[in-house]
Design an enzyme around this catalytic site. Structure first.
Site, mmCIF file in Angstrom:
data_model
loop_
_atom_site.group_PDB
_atom_site.id
_atom_site.type_symbol
_atom_site.label_atom_id
_atom_site.label_comp_id
_atom_site.label_asym_id
_atom_site.label_seq_id
_atom_site.Cartn_x
_atom_site.Cartn_y
_atom_site.Cartn_z
ATOM 1 C CD GLU A 313 -2.839 -0.933 2.507
ATOM 2 O OE1 GLU A 313 -2.573 -0.044 3.360
ATOM 3 O OE2 GLU A 313 -3.777 -1.739 2.651
ATOM 4 C CE LYS A 315 4.724 5.536 7.075
ATOM 5 N NZ LYS A 315 4.302 6.909 7.387
ATOM 6 C CD GLU A 482 5.148 9.746 5.378
ATOM 7 O OE1 GLU A 482 5.757 9.802 6.465
ATOM 8 O OE2 GLU A 482 3.929 9.865 5.280
ATOM 9 C CE LYS A 487 -1.578 -1.688 6.066
ATOM 10 N NZ LYS A 487 -2.910 -1.042 6.156
ATOM 11 C CE LYS A 504 7.889 3.465 10.377
ATOM 12 N NZ LYS A 504 7.356 4.555 11.201
#
Length: 1000
Positions: A313, A315, A482, A487, A504
């Site tokens: 995904e 960030k 960012e 996940k 992350k």
């Protein structure tokens, strides 16, 4: 009867409300303990444990049985201290420990608002209360608490509470512990947080000063600042208080609930009470920090052969928020909303409590956002700022401003809040945290109806390899995002926990930005805590070169650019101090050193440092960063996101550091390269680990060991005995990476060096202006050749197979930079229409030559090609020297296509018939500015498509984008608003096209 006996006061109403909400809450049977008992019996004892070294097991055995039975384990010692205090409270006061816990753990108390008081405000209050001269030593130490002071204060620089204790101890109102109780202190702190004026707050602080000794007042200041550092974490206090305390705090974020609902350690939470609840802020799951390699990160997510998938995904650069929606017939629309941040700060006032809330910056748009049958829901996501005009995310820091603007005008086209949802945790009374992420995402898709650019579901990509992470990371960084979050789709939601199920990947860990940023230290900021008393971060600047300095300016002048405080080790700080010791000067806001340093904000002096240093006496730091962002806080107007120190550049000084123009050139080049570069994790600043000796493959200077470049093209002896220095990749007539060009040269007999001084008569190859290229061009003593010459030589010899190898002469199209005395001899290799005498011409070049012939006939050869080229070189040299470009020079070398509101055929005739006067004026301006005007969008040399978005419909814009995307084999032109032409002309310089992108 007195009315006061009939009507209960506010306190009585509050108690009744709390009794109704918490029917089983405990009540104390005695007054609370004195306030000073907190530090005498709890804080001081915990602090002593932190200072004592642990006793090893052999040492305990050696001490023998007579050494006592007290544990020497720090954890057990802390547990015993806290347990004794809680046991005493239960015995002497009662089961309601909430009054004490909200002072012990002030940062966990969400019921008391923030005080709006930081160190500077408290320092001013104490100076006023104790009537201290601001110019005195103590006054200076309080108001400049980060700076080193004299005597004992020097040791406490950066520790504001310690600095306060030193000053208070010299002039206490009382030396013995005061008589204020814990309950009374809480009452005063409630009034302090509710006070709206500084005079009211000063009055309350004065009472604390009169009734407390210096030790008590020091701890009180730590409570106000919510910086306790007592030597034990909240988890330790929670575990001693009740086995389920931490779990309840994770699902409720309420210290009050932890104290009142769990006052009996023998009564455990029921299963139904362990889940999150509606309108009850919980502590969300957090992402684990990035590891050394992507492969290890994937393994930590426990893939299986049957299910090796993980999710990727984006960030986002916003604020983590949880949205609660519950049925409520008392509110118009029948739905009540609530919003909380990750730190349990409520933002319902900003985003709305109902669909018809006039102050709702978001909820007023959510009438149709949920499918039929959805009554209650809890969503986890990120609130970001979206700019509809740019159709892009706005960098973090503008969210509240955008929300307030949306409240005033909900249907404007300005920046707005956009909530992107990545998880659903509650649906129609059911807690979903125990379900897998894959199941929760399925439920989310069936629950939400996205509202475009208001309320959207964050997309994800399924992946199985590390290479897919790199691809995604490259894409999101190119979009100024960012980073990424990886996940595990098989995992449950873990409240208040960092776990490997979420990891992350942020770009500041990457070596993506540029070659190196060598900036000069021009200021310093004192640190706090263990960095107190020393300069812990540095203001860095860029050298103002001739292009940006005013006439007669100081060559030693620097513009503020960024603050760097991360990445330094103790040895690094020592090295900086070694090179700058004795050269620092205190920054005087009344007399700023504008001759050397220029800050942003004019008289406001944004980001002014505590100390400054002359650039000629300073040092050069090499820093890296994830990206560039716009910032009004620095004079440059741009700054670095997440800058990190790499090393001190001892081989450079202020004269050879990065200049303003060099940085702008570097920025432009990096933006072009971002989609072509690969990423790698930069572990150069991480702690080194001892590893087994492994034989490493041989690396050749200038090559990336991650990329093996294989060239399957022609080989020969064209470049025998020639030396090459290839500085960039090739963008035209075809794209080739730097490595591919080097392999091509080697395959044809040439030698490749990584510097132009490694061998004599080196041929320097460049296709864009990097720092190295600009440096060579500035010296002006060497020709810079485009990669097109290398490619043309190889192609021509491939066509002439069987003929002895020969080099093509240089043509004007081959030259990136030409020395003045070589200009004429290069031009004689082509005719006046740029047709080569020695090289075969391809179809596209032939079309261009024929076009030049037509233009030449129309102008009757007013200027021959040599004169025109000389004029162009003359003007370009003047521009490089800092002169302003002539008006007719601004849009040279660009080809514009003006797309009118009636241009659906993608063609405009020479008369350009349109009713849009703004577009007509812009077209005339562009022609006057030297631009070529294309009559067809199909033309391969179109660089910019100009439209007026006020005239065109969104369908027309979408159709135009599809046409541009379908162009085969050509570089996509910019699609920009007519405002780009207008504002570039007004400012006398080419502005960044990205700022004028037409929204989708």
């Amino acid at each position: 009867m007195d009315s006061d006996e009939i009507m209960p006061g506010p306190a009585s109403n509050l108690d009744e409300d709390l009794d109704e909400k918490y029917p089983n809450r405990p009540h104390n049977h005695a007054p609370t303990l004195p306030f000073h008992e907190l530090y005498l019996k709890l804080f001081d004892n915990l602090s002593q444990i932190k200072k004592k070294p642990a006793v090893s097991a052999p040492a305990r055995r050696k001490a023998g049985p007579n050494a006592g039975h007290a544990s020497s384990n720090p954890f057990e010692l802390r547990h015993d201290v806290i347990s004794r205090f809680i046991s005493r409270w239960r015995k002497e006061v009662g089961d309601d420990i909430y009054p004490a816990f909200r002072l012990i753990l002030p940062d966990k108390d969400r019921d008391r608002p923030m005080y709006g008081m930081k160190e500077k405000v408290i320092g001013k209050m104490l100076v006023k209360i104790m009537k201290i001269n601001k110019e005195s030593e103590d006054g200076y130490n309080l108001l400049n608490w980060k700076l080193p002071g004299q005597s004992a204060a020097t040791r406490m620089a950066g520790d504001f509470a310690g600095r306060c204790h030193d000053v208070l101890s010299k002039r206490p109102m009382r030396t013995e512990p005061g008589d204020m109780s814990i309950e009374e202190v809480n009452d005063k702190l409630d009034k302090l947080s509710a006070a709206s004026k500084e005079e009211e707050q000063t009055h309350i602080m004065a009472e604390f000063y009169r009734r407390m000794n210096p030790d008590e007042l020091t701890w009180l200041i730590r409570m106000i600042l919510r910086q306790m550092k007592v030597g034990a974490t909240e988890r330790t206090f929670f575990n001693v208080w009740h086995p389920d305390a931490e779990s309840l705090y994770s699902i409720s974020s309420s210290l009050r609930r932890v104290c009142w609902e769990l006052h009996d350690p023998n009564i455990r939470l029921e299963a139904e009470d362990r889940g999150i609840g509606l309108m009850q802020c919980f502590q969300p799951q957090l992402a684990q920090f990035q590891m050394h390699s992507f492969d290890k990160m994937i393994l930590r997510m426990r893939p299986t052969e049957d299910d090796p998938v993980f999710w990727i995904e984006e960030k986002m650069d916003g604020e983590r928020l949880q949205l609660h929606m519950a049925p409520d017939e008392s509110i118009q629309g029948g739905r009540r909303f609530a919003f909380w941040s990750r730190k349990a700060k409520e933002y319902t006032y900003l985003y709305g409590k109902g669909i018809y809330d006039e102050n709702g910056a978001l909820t007023r748009h959510l009438k149709d956002a949920f499918v039929d049958g959805v009554q209650s829901v809890i969503l986890d996501g990120e609130m970001i700022t979206w700019d509809p005009e740019q159709d892009a995310m706005v960098p973090f820091g503008t969210l509240k401003t955008a929300a307030l603007a949306e409240q005033r005008n909900p249907f404007s086209n300005g920046p707005r809040p956009l909530f992107r949802i990545f998880d659903i945790l509650h649906l129609n009374g059911r807690d979903l945290t125990k379900y897998t992420l894959r199941d929760r995402r399925n439920a989310l898709q069936k629950t939400i109806r996205p509202i475009h650019r208001r309320f959207e579901i964050l997309p994800y990509e399924e992946a199985t390899t590390a290479a897919e992470i790199e691809t995604c990371l490259r894409r999101v960084v190119a979009q100024a995002s960012e980073g990424l979050v990886l996940k595990n789709p098989r995992a449950q939601y873990r409240l208040n926990e960092r776990h490997d199920d979420w990891m992350k990947v942020k770009p500041e860990y990457m070596t993506e930005f540029g070659e190196s940023l060598d900036v000069v230290v021009i200021g310093g900021y004192y640190g706090q805590g263990h960095r107190g008393g020393n300069l812990a971060s540095f203001l860095c600047g860029l050298r103002v070169d001739d292009n940006h300095s005013s006439q007669g300016g100081n060559p030693e002048k620097f513009w503020s650019f960024c603050k760097v405080g991360g990445g330094f080790t103790a040895a690094d700080y020592q090295e900086v101090r070694h090179h700058t010791d004795g050269k620092w000067q205190k920054w005087d806001p009344k007399k700023p050193p504008t001759h050397f340093i220029e800050l942003a904000g004019g008289d406001a002096q944004y980001e002014k440092p505590d100390m400054w240093i002359k650039p000629s006496e300073s040092i050069v730091l090499c820093v890296k960063a994830s990206s560039i962002s716009v910032s009004d806080e620095f004079r440059m107007g741009l700054t670095l996101r997440f800058p990190r120190f790499k090393k001190v550049r001892k081989d450079k000084n202020w004269k050879t550091s990065l200049s303003v123009q060099e940085f702008l050139d570097l920025k432009s080049n990096v933006e072009k390269e971002q989609r072509e570069k690969e990423f790698q994790v930069d572990n150069s600043r991480k702690q080194k680990r001892v590893k087994r000796a492994v034989k490493k493959p041989l690396n050749i200077a200038g090559y990336d060991d991650r990329e093996i470049v294989q060239y399957a093209g022609p080989s020969g002896h064209i470049f025998d005995e020639l030396n090459f220095f290839i500085m960039t990749d090739a963008s035209a007539p075809e794209k080739r990476s730097k490595g591919e060009l080097e392999q091509l040269v080697k395959a044809n007999g040439g030698k490749v060096f990584q510097t132009n001084t490694a061998a004599s008569d080196t041929i320097c190859i460049a296709d864009r202006r990097t720092v190295k290229v600009a440096s060579l061009q500035k010296h002006g003593d060497i020709n810079l050749i485009k990669p097109a010459w290398v490619l043309d030589c190889v192609k021509q010899n491939e066509k002439d197979a069987g003929i002895s190898d020969y080099l093509l002469p240089f043509e004007p199209r081959h030259m990136f930079f030409t020395m003045e005395d070589r200009d004429d001899e290069i031009k004689v290799n082509v005719d006046r229409f740029s047709d080569s005498y020695a090289r075969d011409t391809n179809v596209d070049e032939l079309k261009e030559i024929l076009n030049n012939m037509a233009k030449d006939e129309q102008t009757n050869h007013t200027l021959d090609s040599r004169t025109s080229q000389r004029i162009e070189n003359l003007i370009q040299n003047k521009i490089n020297a800092g002169y302003t470009a002539p008006c007719g020079w601004l849009f040279r070398r660009f080809t514009f296509f003006f797309f009118a509101n009636d241009a659906s055929t993608e063609e405009n005739d020479s008369s350009f018939n349109t009713d849009d006067m703004r577009l007509q004026l812009a077209r005339n301006t562009a022609r006057f500015g030297g631009a070529n005007i294309a009559t067809s969008l199909k033309s391969s040399d179109v660089t910019h498509v100009i439209i007026n978005p006020e005239i065109l419909s969104s369908e027309d814009v979408a159709s135009l984008r599809e046409s541009l995307a379908a162009r085969p084999g050509t570089k996509l032109p910019y699609l920009v608003s007519v405002a780009w032409v207008e504002e570039s002309w007004t400012n006398g310089t080419l502005l960044d096209e990205e700022r004028f992108n037409v929204p989708r």
